[in-house]
Every structure is written in structure tokens, then in C-alpha cells.
Design a protein around this motif. Structure first.
Motif, PDB file in Angstrom:
ATOM      1  N   ASP A  47     -32.354  -4.016   4.833  1.00 42.42           N
ATOM      2  CA  ASP A  47     -31.178  -3.702   5.648  1.00 42.42           C
ATOM      3  C   ASP A  47     -31.479  -2.535   6.568  1.00 42.42           C
ATOM      4  O   ASP A  47     -31.068  -2.518   7.743  1.00 42.42           O
ATOM      5  CB  ASP A  47     -29.990  -3.368   4.746  1.00 42.42           C
ATOM      6  N   ALA A  48     -32.181  -1.531   6.036  1.00 38.85           N
ATOM      7  CA  ALA A  48     -32.536  -0.370   6.851  1.00 38.85           C
ATOM      8  C   ALA A  48     -33.467  -0.786   7.991  1.00 38.85           C
ATOM      9  O   ALA A  48     -33.305  -0.330   9.140  1.00 38.85           O
ATOM     10  CB  ALA A  48     -33.188   0.692   5.977  1.00 38.85           C
ATOM     11  N   PRO A  65     -26.333  -7.537   9.360  1.00 39.83           N
ATOM     12  CA  PRO A  65     -27.281  -7.405   8.258  1.00 39.83           C
ATOM     13  C   PRO A  65     -26.577  -7.398   6.901  1.00 39.83           C
ATOM     14  O   PRO A  65     -25.354  -7.546   6.821  1.00 39.83           O
ATOM     15  CB  PRO A  65     -27.958  -6.065   8.549  1.00 39.83           C
ATOM     16  N   GLY A  66     -27.364  -7.181   5.867  1.00 43.89           N
ATOM     17  CA  GLY A  66     -26.812  -7.125   4.501  1.00 43.89           C
ATOM     18  C   GLY A  66     -27.339  -8.264   3.661  1.00 43.89           C
ATOM     19  O   GLY A  66     -26.817  -9.379   3.722  1.00 43.89           O
ATOM     20  N   ILE A  67     -28.379  -7.993   2.839  1.00 44.94           N
ATOM     21  CA  ILE A  67     -28.993  -9.068   2.052  1.00 44.94           C
ATOM     22  C   ILE A  67     -28.292  -9.288   0.713  1.00 44.94           C
ATOM     23  O   ILE A  67     -28.685 -10.180  -0.039  1.00 44.94           O
ATOM     24  CB  ILE A  67     -30.498  -8.821   1.834  1.00 44.94           C
ATOM     25  N   GLY A  95     -28.558 -12.305   5.503  1.00 44.64           N
ATOM     26  CA  GLY A  95     -28.786 -11.005   6.110  1.00 44.64           C
ATOM     27  C   GLY A  95     -30.083 -10.897   6.882  1.00 44.64           C
ATOM     28  O   GLY A  95     -30.409  -9.832   7.399  1.00 44.64           O
ATOM     29  N   VAL A  96     -30.833 -12.006   6.964  1.00 41.22           N
ATOM     30  CA  VAL A  96     -32.103 -11.999   7.687  1.00 41.22           C
ATOM     31  C   VAL A  96     -32.096 -13.069   8.777  1.00 41.22           C
ATOM     32  O   VAL A  96     -32.035 -12.763   9.956  1.00 41.22           O
ATOM     33  CB  VAL A  96     -33.289 -12.225   6.722  1.00 41.22           C
ATOM     34  N   GLY A 101     -24.131  -9.657   4.408  1.00 42.35           N
ATOM     35  CA  GLY A 101     -23.023  -9.149   3.615  1.00 42.35           C
ATOM     36  C   GLY A 101     -22.382  -7.853   4.052  1.00 42.35           C
ATOM     37  O   GLY A 101     -21.417  -7.414   3.417  1.00 42.35           O
ATOM     38  N   LEU A 102     -22.869  -7.211   5.116  1.00 38.14           N
ATOM     39  CA  LEU A 102     -22.215  -5.993   5.599  1.00 38.14           C
ATOM     40  C   LEU A 102     -21.081  -6.385   6.527  1.00 38.14           C
ATOM     41  O   LEU A 102     -21.024  -6.035   7.704  1.00 38.14           O
ATOM     42  CB  LEU A 102     -23.237  -5.080   6.285  1.00 38.14           C
ATOM     43  N   SER A 103     -20.163  -7.119   5.952  1.00 39.35           N
ATOM     44  CA  SER A 103     -19.072  -7.748   6.674  1.00 39.35           C
ATOM     45  C   SER A 103     -17.957  -8.055   5.686  1.00 39.35           C
ATOM     46  O   SER A 103     -18.218  -8.317   4.507  1.00 39.35           O
ATOM     47  CB  SER A 103     -19.573  -9.050   7.319  1.00 39.35           C
ATOM     48  N   GLU A 104     -16.733  -8.025   6.143  1.00 39.32           N
ATOM     49  CA  GLU A 104     -15.615  -8.303   5.245  1.00 39.32           C
ATOM     50  C   GLU A 104     -15.537  -9.765   4.839  1.00 39.32           C
ATOM     51  O   GLU A 104     -14.915 -10.095   3.830  1.00 39.32           O
ATOM     52  CB  GLU A 104     -14.306  -7.847   5.894  1.00 39.32           C
TER      53      GLU A 104
END
Length: 334
Positions: A47-48, A65-67, A95-96, A101-104
């Protein structure tokens, strides 16, 4: 009425990459069997990298992003999942190659989801996330090779990182004598509290001259570092020992000889949690809710908001992060 929600969006203009929290429409999500209302996500190394211009993670912009993600199914076209059920999502292209998953809200193929097991909350699941699954796979691999607590001491390298910390705690809970290797002096107290029998400085495993075979010390190892560290671990394994390799923070080269394999019968196993079978995922998430649930997991958790993710990502890349960063998503229609 169209669904609108918040997400961290990464976009690229020429050589510049910027990230910001934006309002997103459901129509921007990829096709999939399940629409998940995300309760928690987490921050991982991938993610970073996704927030960096030279991270080589994101292939198409704009990108969410967000795995990792944990949340509630709100729509399902797959009979295995009903609305209201809780699920965990990690790995595959999440996320790739597609929004993560950095989402509601997130939409995914049903095969990417694992039911949240009894004994684990969504928050705890994200304190584990991909790092926890990788650690659990590594522990399982040692057990599959007959390495038990009575076999002798085991070692975990990169023990202050996400995977290493969780691996130390899992092994200690199972009764193993764990030697944790870390280059961070400030991590020593935490690793001992998690159950490590001893904390070894990184320099102890990186001699000026690496021997093909050294004094036999460990029956099992979980290596989160790679490179010269992995080579040194291999040279010190006891006869018939097993090593699970799951990281490359020290590099992808392996300056080792074949002697540990042909003279001591040591086995080296690669660990990949991204494309692991769904059956194995279900099995290990159930274990992480029971016998592999890390000791003092709550003490490892730091909660952050979606707007704090970019700063947390920078801290992770420069090695200034500790514990597990869990991202709280205030899900809801807007």
C-alpha cells in the motif's frame, strides 16, 4: 439513487503521484459478485509503495489502494454469501490490479472473500491482514514439515516488522522456543512481551565472512528478510530443519551454498499469500481466530483515519512504523 462514498484515490500526472480522499461513485468500482461495506482496512508495504511514483505496484490510474479489507456484504450474486455476512478480503489483485480496501465500499469476485470466523472481529482481522496470513502460512509450513515445539528452538528474522511480529507471537502461543532477530533496539521489550525467549541483534547473524555451514542452532525458521540473512540462517539450521522464506527486505539475492540442503537435509519453502488457495485461506483464518491468534494482539493495534494513510505510508517506508496500523472506514451512503 447512486451510491457515493469516500475512498483514498491515487492518481498520476507524468512523473508526479498524488493521493487524496475523494468522493467516489459505485459505478467506478470493478465488476464483481460481492459489494462489501468496508469496516476496516490496514497499511501494508504494498500500500505504501502504491503511493510512490516509483513503487511499481499500480498499473493503471486513478487507483484505490488497500490490499486488505474486512466488512459486511451488502449485495451478493453468489449463493455462498448473503447480505449481512461478514467477510475478509486479502490477496489476488485486490488493491493492485483493481481497486482495493482503502475505501468505504469495495466490489470483488466472491472467490476472493473468506467468511469472518467466529472468535475474530473485523478490527482484529485487519490487525492481522495479509501480514497475519503470511505469518500463519509460514507457521503451518513448519508444522507440515514436522517441526514441533519439542524439536528445538526456532528463529524469526525481521521480527519487528508486521509479519515477523505476528509470527513470533503465533509461535510463542503454540509453545515454541522463539529467537527473534531485529535491528531495532526499541523493539526488544515488545518482542519479549509477545513471547520471544531471546532477541538477537541483526549484526549477530551477519558476520563479515559467511560460512557455507556454521554451528547448528535452529530446527525451524521464518525468514522475513532474505539476502545474506537468509543465507546465514540456512547455514545454522539443524539436520532436517525447515525454513519458510516470506520476505525480501534485505534483497532478492541469495549468497548461499547447497551444503545445508545436501549435507544436513534442510528444506527451504517459499511462502506466497497472494495466490494461496481459498481452502488454505479459510483454514488459516479459522486458526488465527483460535490457536494461532497472536498474544496481546490488541497492544499491537493503532487506529488511523483514511486521511492519515499517506503519512502512515511514508513512516512505513522509512522504517519508522511499529505495530499494526488499522484504518477505520466510516462507511455509509452520502
Amino acid at each position: 439513487m447512486a451510491l457515493h462514498f469516500r475512498a483514498l484515490v491515487v492518481d498520476r500526472q507524468e512523473e508526479k503521484v498524488e493521493s487524496s480522499v475523494q468522493t467516489v461513485e459505485e459505478a467506478r468500482l470493478p465488476e464483481g459478485d460481492l459489494l462489501v461495506k468496508v469496516a476496516y482496512s490496514s497499511i501494508n508495504y504494498k500500500d505504501a509503495l502504491a503511493l510512490e511514483p516509483d513503487g511499481r505496484i499500480v498499473g493503471r490510474y486513478p487507483h484505490i489502494p488497500g490490499i486488505d479489507a474486512a466488512g459486511e456484504v451488502v449485495k451478493s450474486s453468489d449463493k455462498r454469501f448473503k447480505p449481512g455476512g461478514k467477510v475478509i478480503v486479502t490477496g489476488y489483485g485486490f488493491g493492485v490490479s483493481q481497486h482495493g480496501g482503502l475505501s468505504e465500499f469495495a466490489r470483488i469476485p466472491a472467490d476472493w472473500a473468506v467468511p469472518l470466523p467466529k472468535g475474530l472481529t473485523e478490527r482484529e482481522a485487519m490487525a492481522l491482514g495479509t501480514a497475519g496470513l503470511t505469518a500463519a502460512m509460514s507457521v503451518q509450513k513448519l508444522q507440515d514439515n514436522g517441526i514441533s515445539p519439542s524439536s528445538g528452538p526456532v528463529v524469526v528474522t525481521g521480527a519487528s516488522g508486521g509479519v515477523g511480529t505476528l509470527a513470533v507471537s503465533m509461535l510463542a502461543r503454540l509453545g515454541y522456543e522463539v529467537e527473534a532477530v531485529s535491528g531495532k533496539q526499541e523493539a526488544q521489550a515488545r518482542l519479549l512481551a509477545l513471547g520471544a525467549a531471546r532477541v538477537l541483534p541483526r549484526e549477530e547473524l551477519l558476520p563479515e565472512e559467511l560460512r557455507p555451514l556454521d554451528k547448528q542452532r535452529w530446527t525451524g525458521a521464518i525468514d522475513c528478510v532474505g539476502g545474506a540473512m537468509l543465507a546465514c540462517v540456512l547455514s545454522r539450521m539443524k539436520y532436517g530443519g525447515a525454513v519458510a522464506a516470506c520476505g525480501v527486505t534485505s534483497g532478492a539475492e541469495l549468497p548461499a551454498s547447497v551444503f545445508p540442503f545436501i549435507l544436513r537435509g534442510v528444506s527451504l519453502h517459499g511462502i506466497d499469500s497472494v495466490w494461496a488457495s481459498r481452502g488454505l485461506r479459510v483454514k488459516l483464518w479459522k486458526r488465527m481466530a483460535t490457536d494461532l491468534k497472536p498474544r496481546r494482539l490488541e497492544e499491537l493495534i493503532s487506529e488511523i483515519e483514511l486521511t492519515e494513510v499517506p503519512q502512515a505510508a511514508k513512516e512505513l517506508l522509512r522504517g519508522a512504523s511499529s505495530g499494526r496500523k488499522v484504518v477505520v472506514l466510516d462507511s455509509g451512503e452520502r
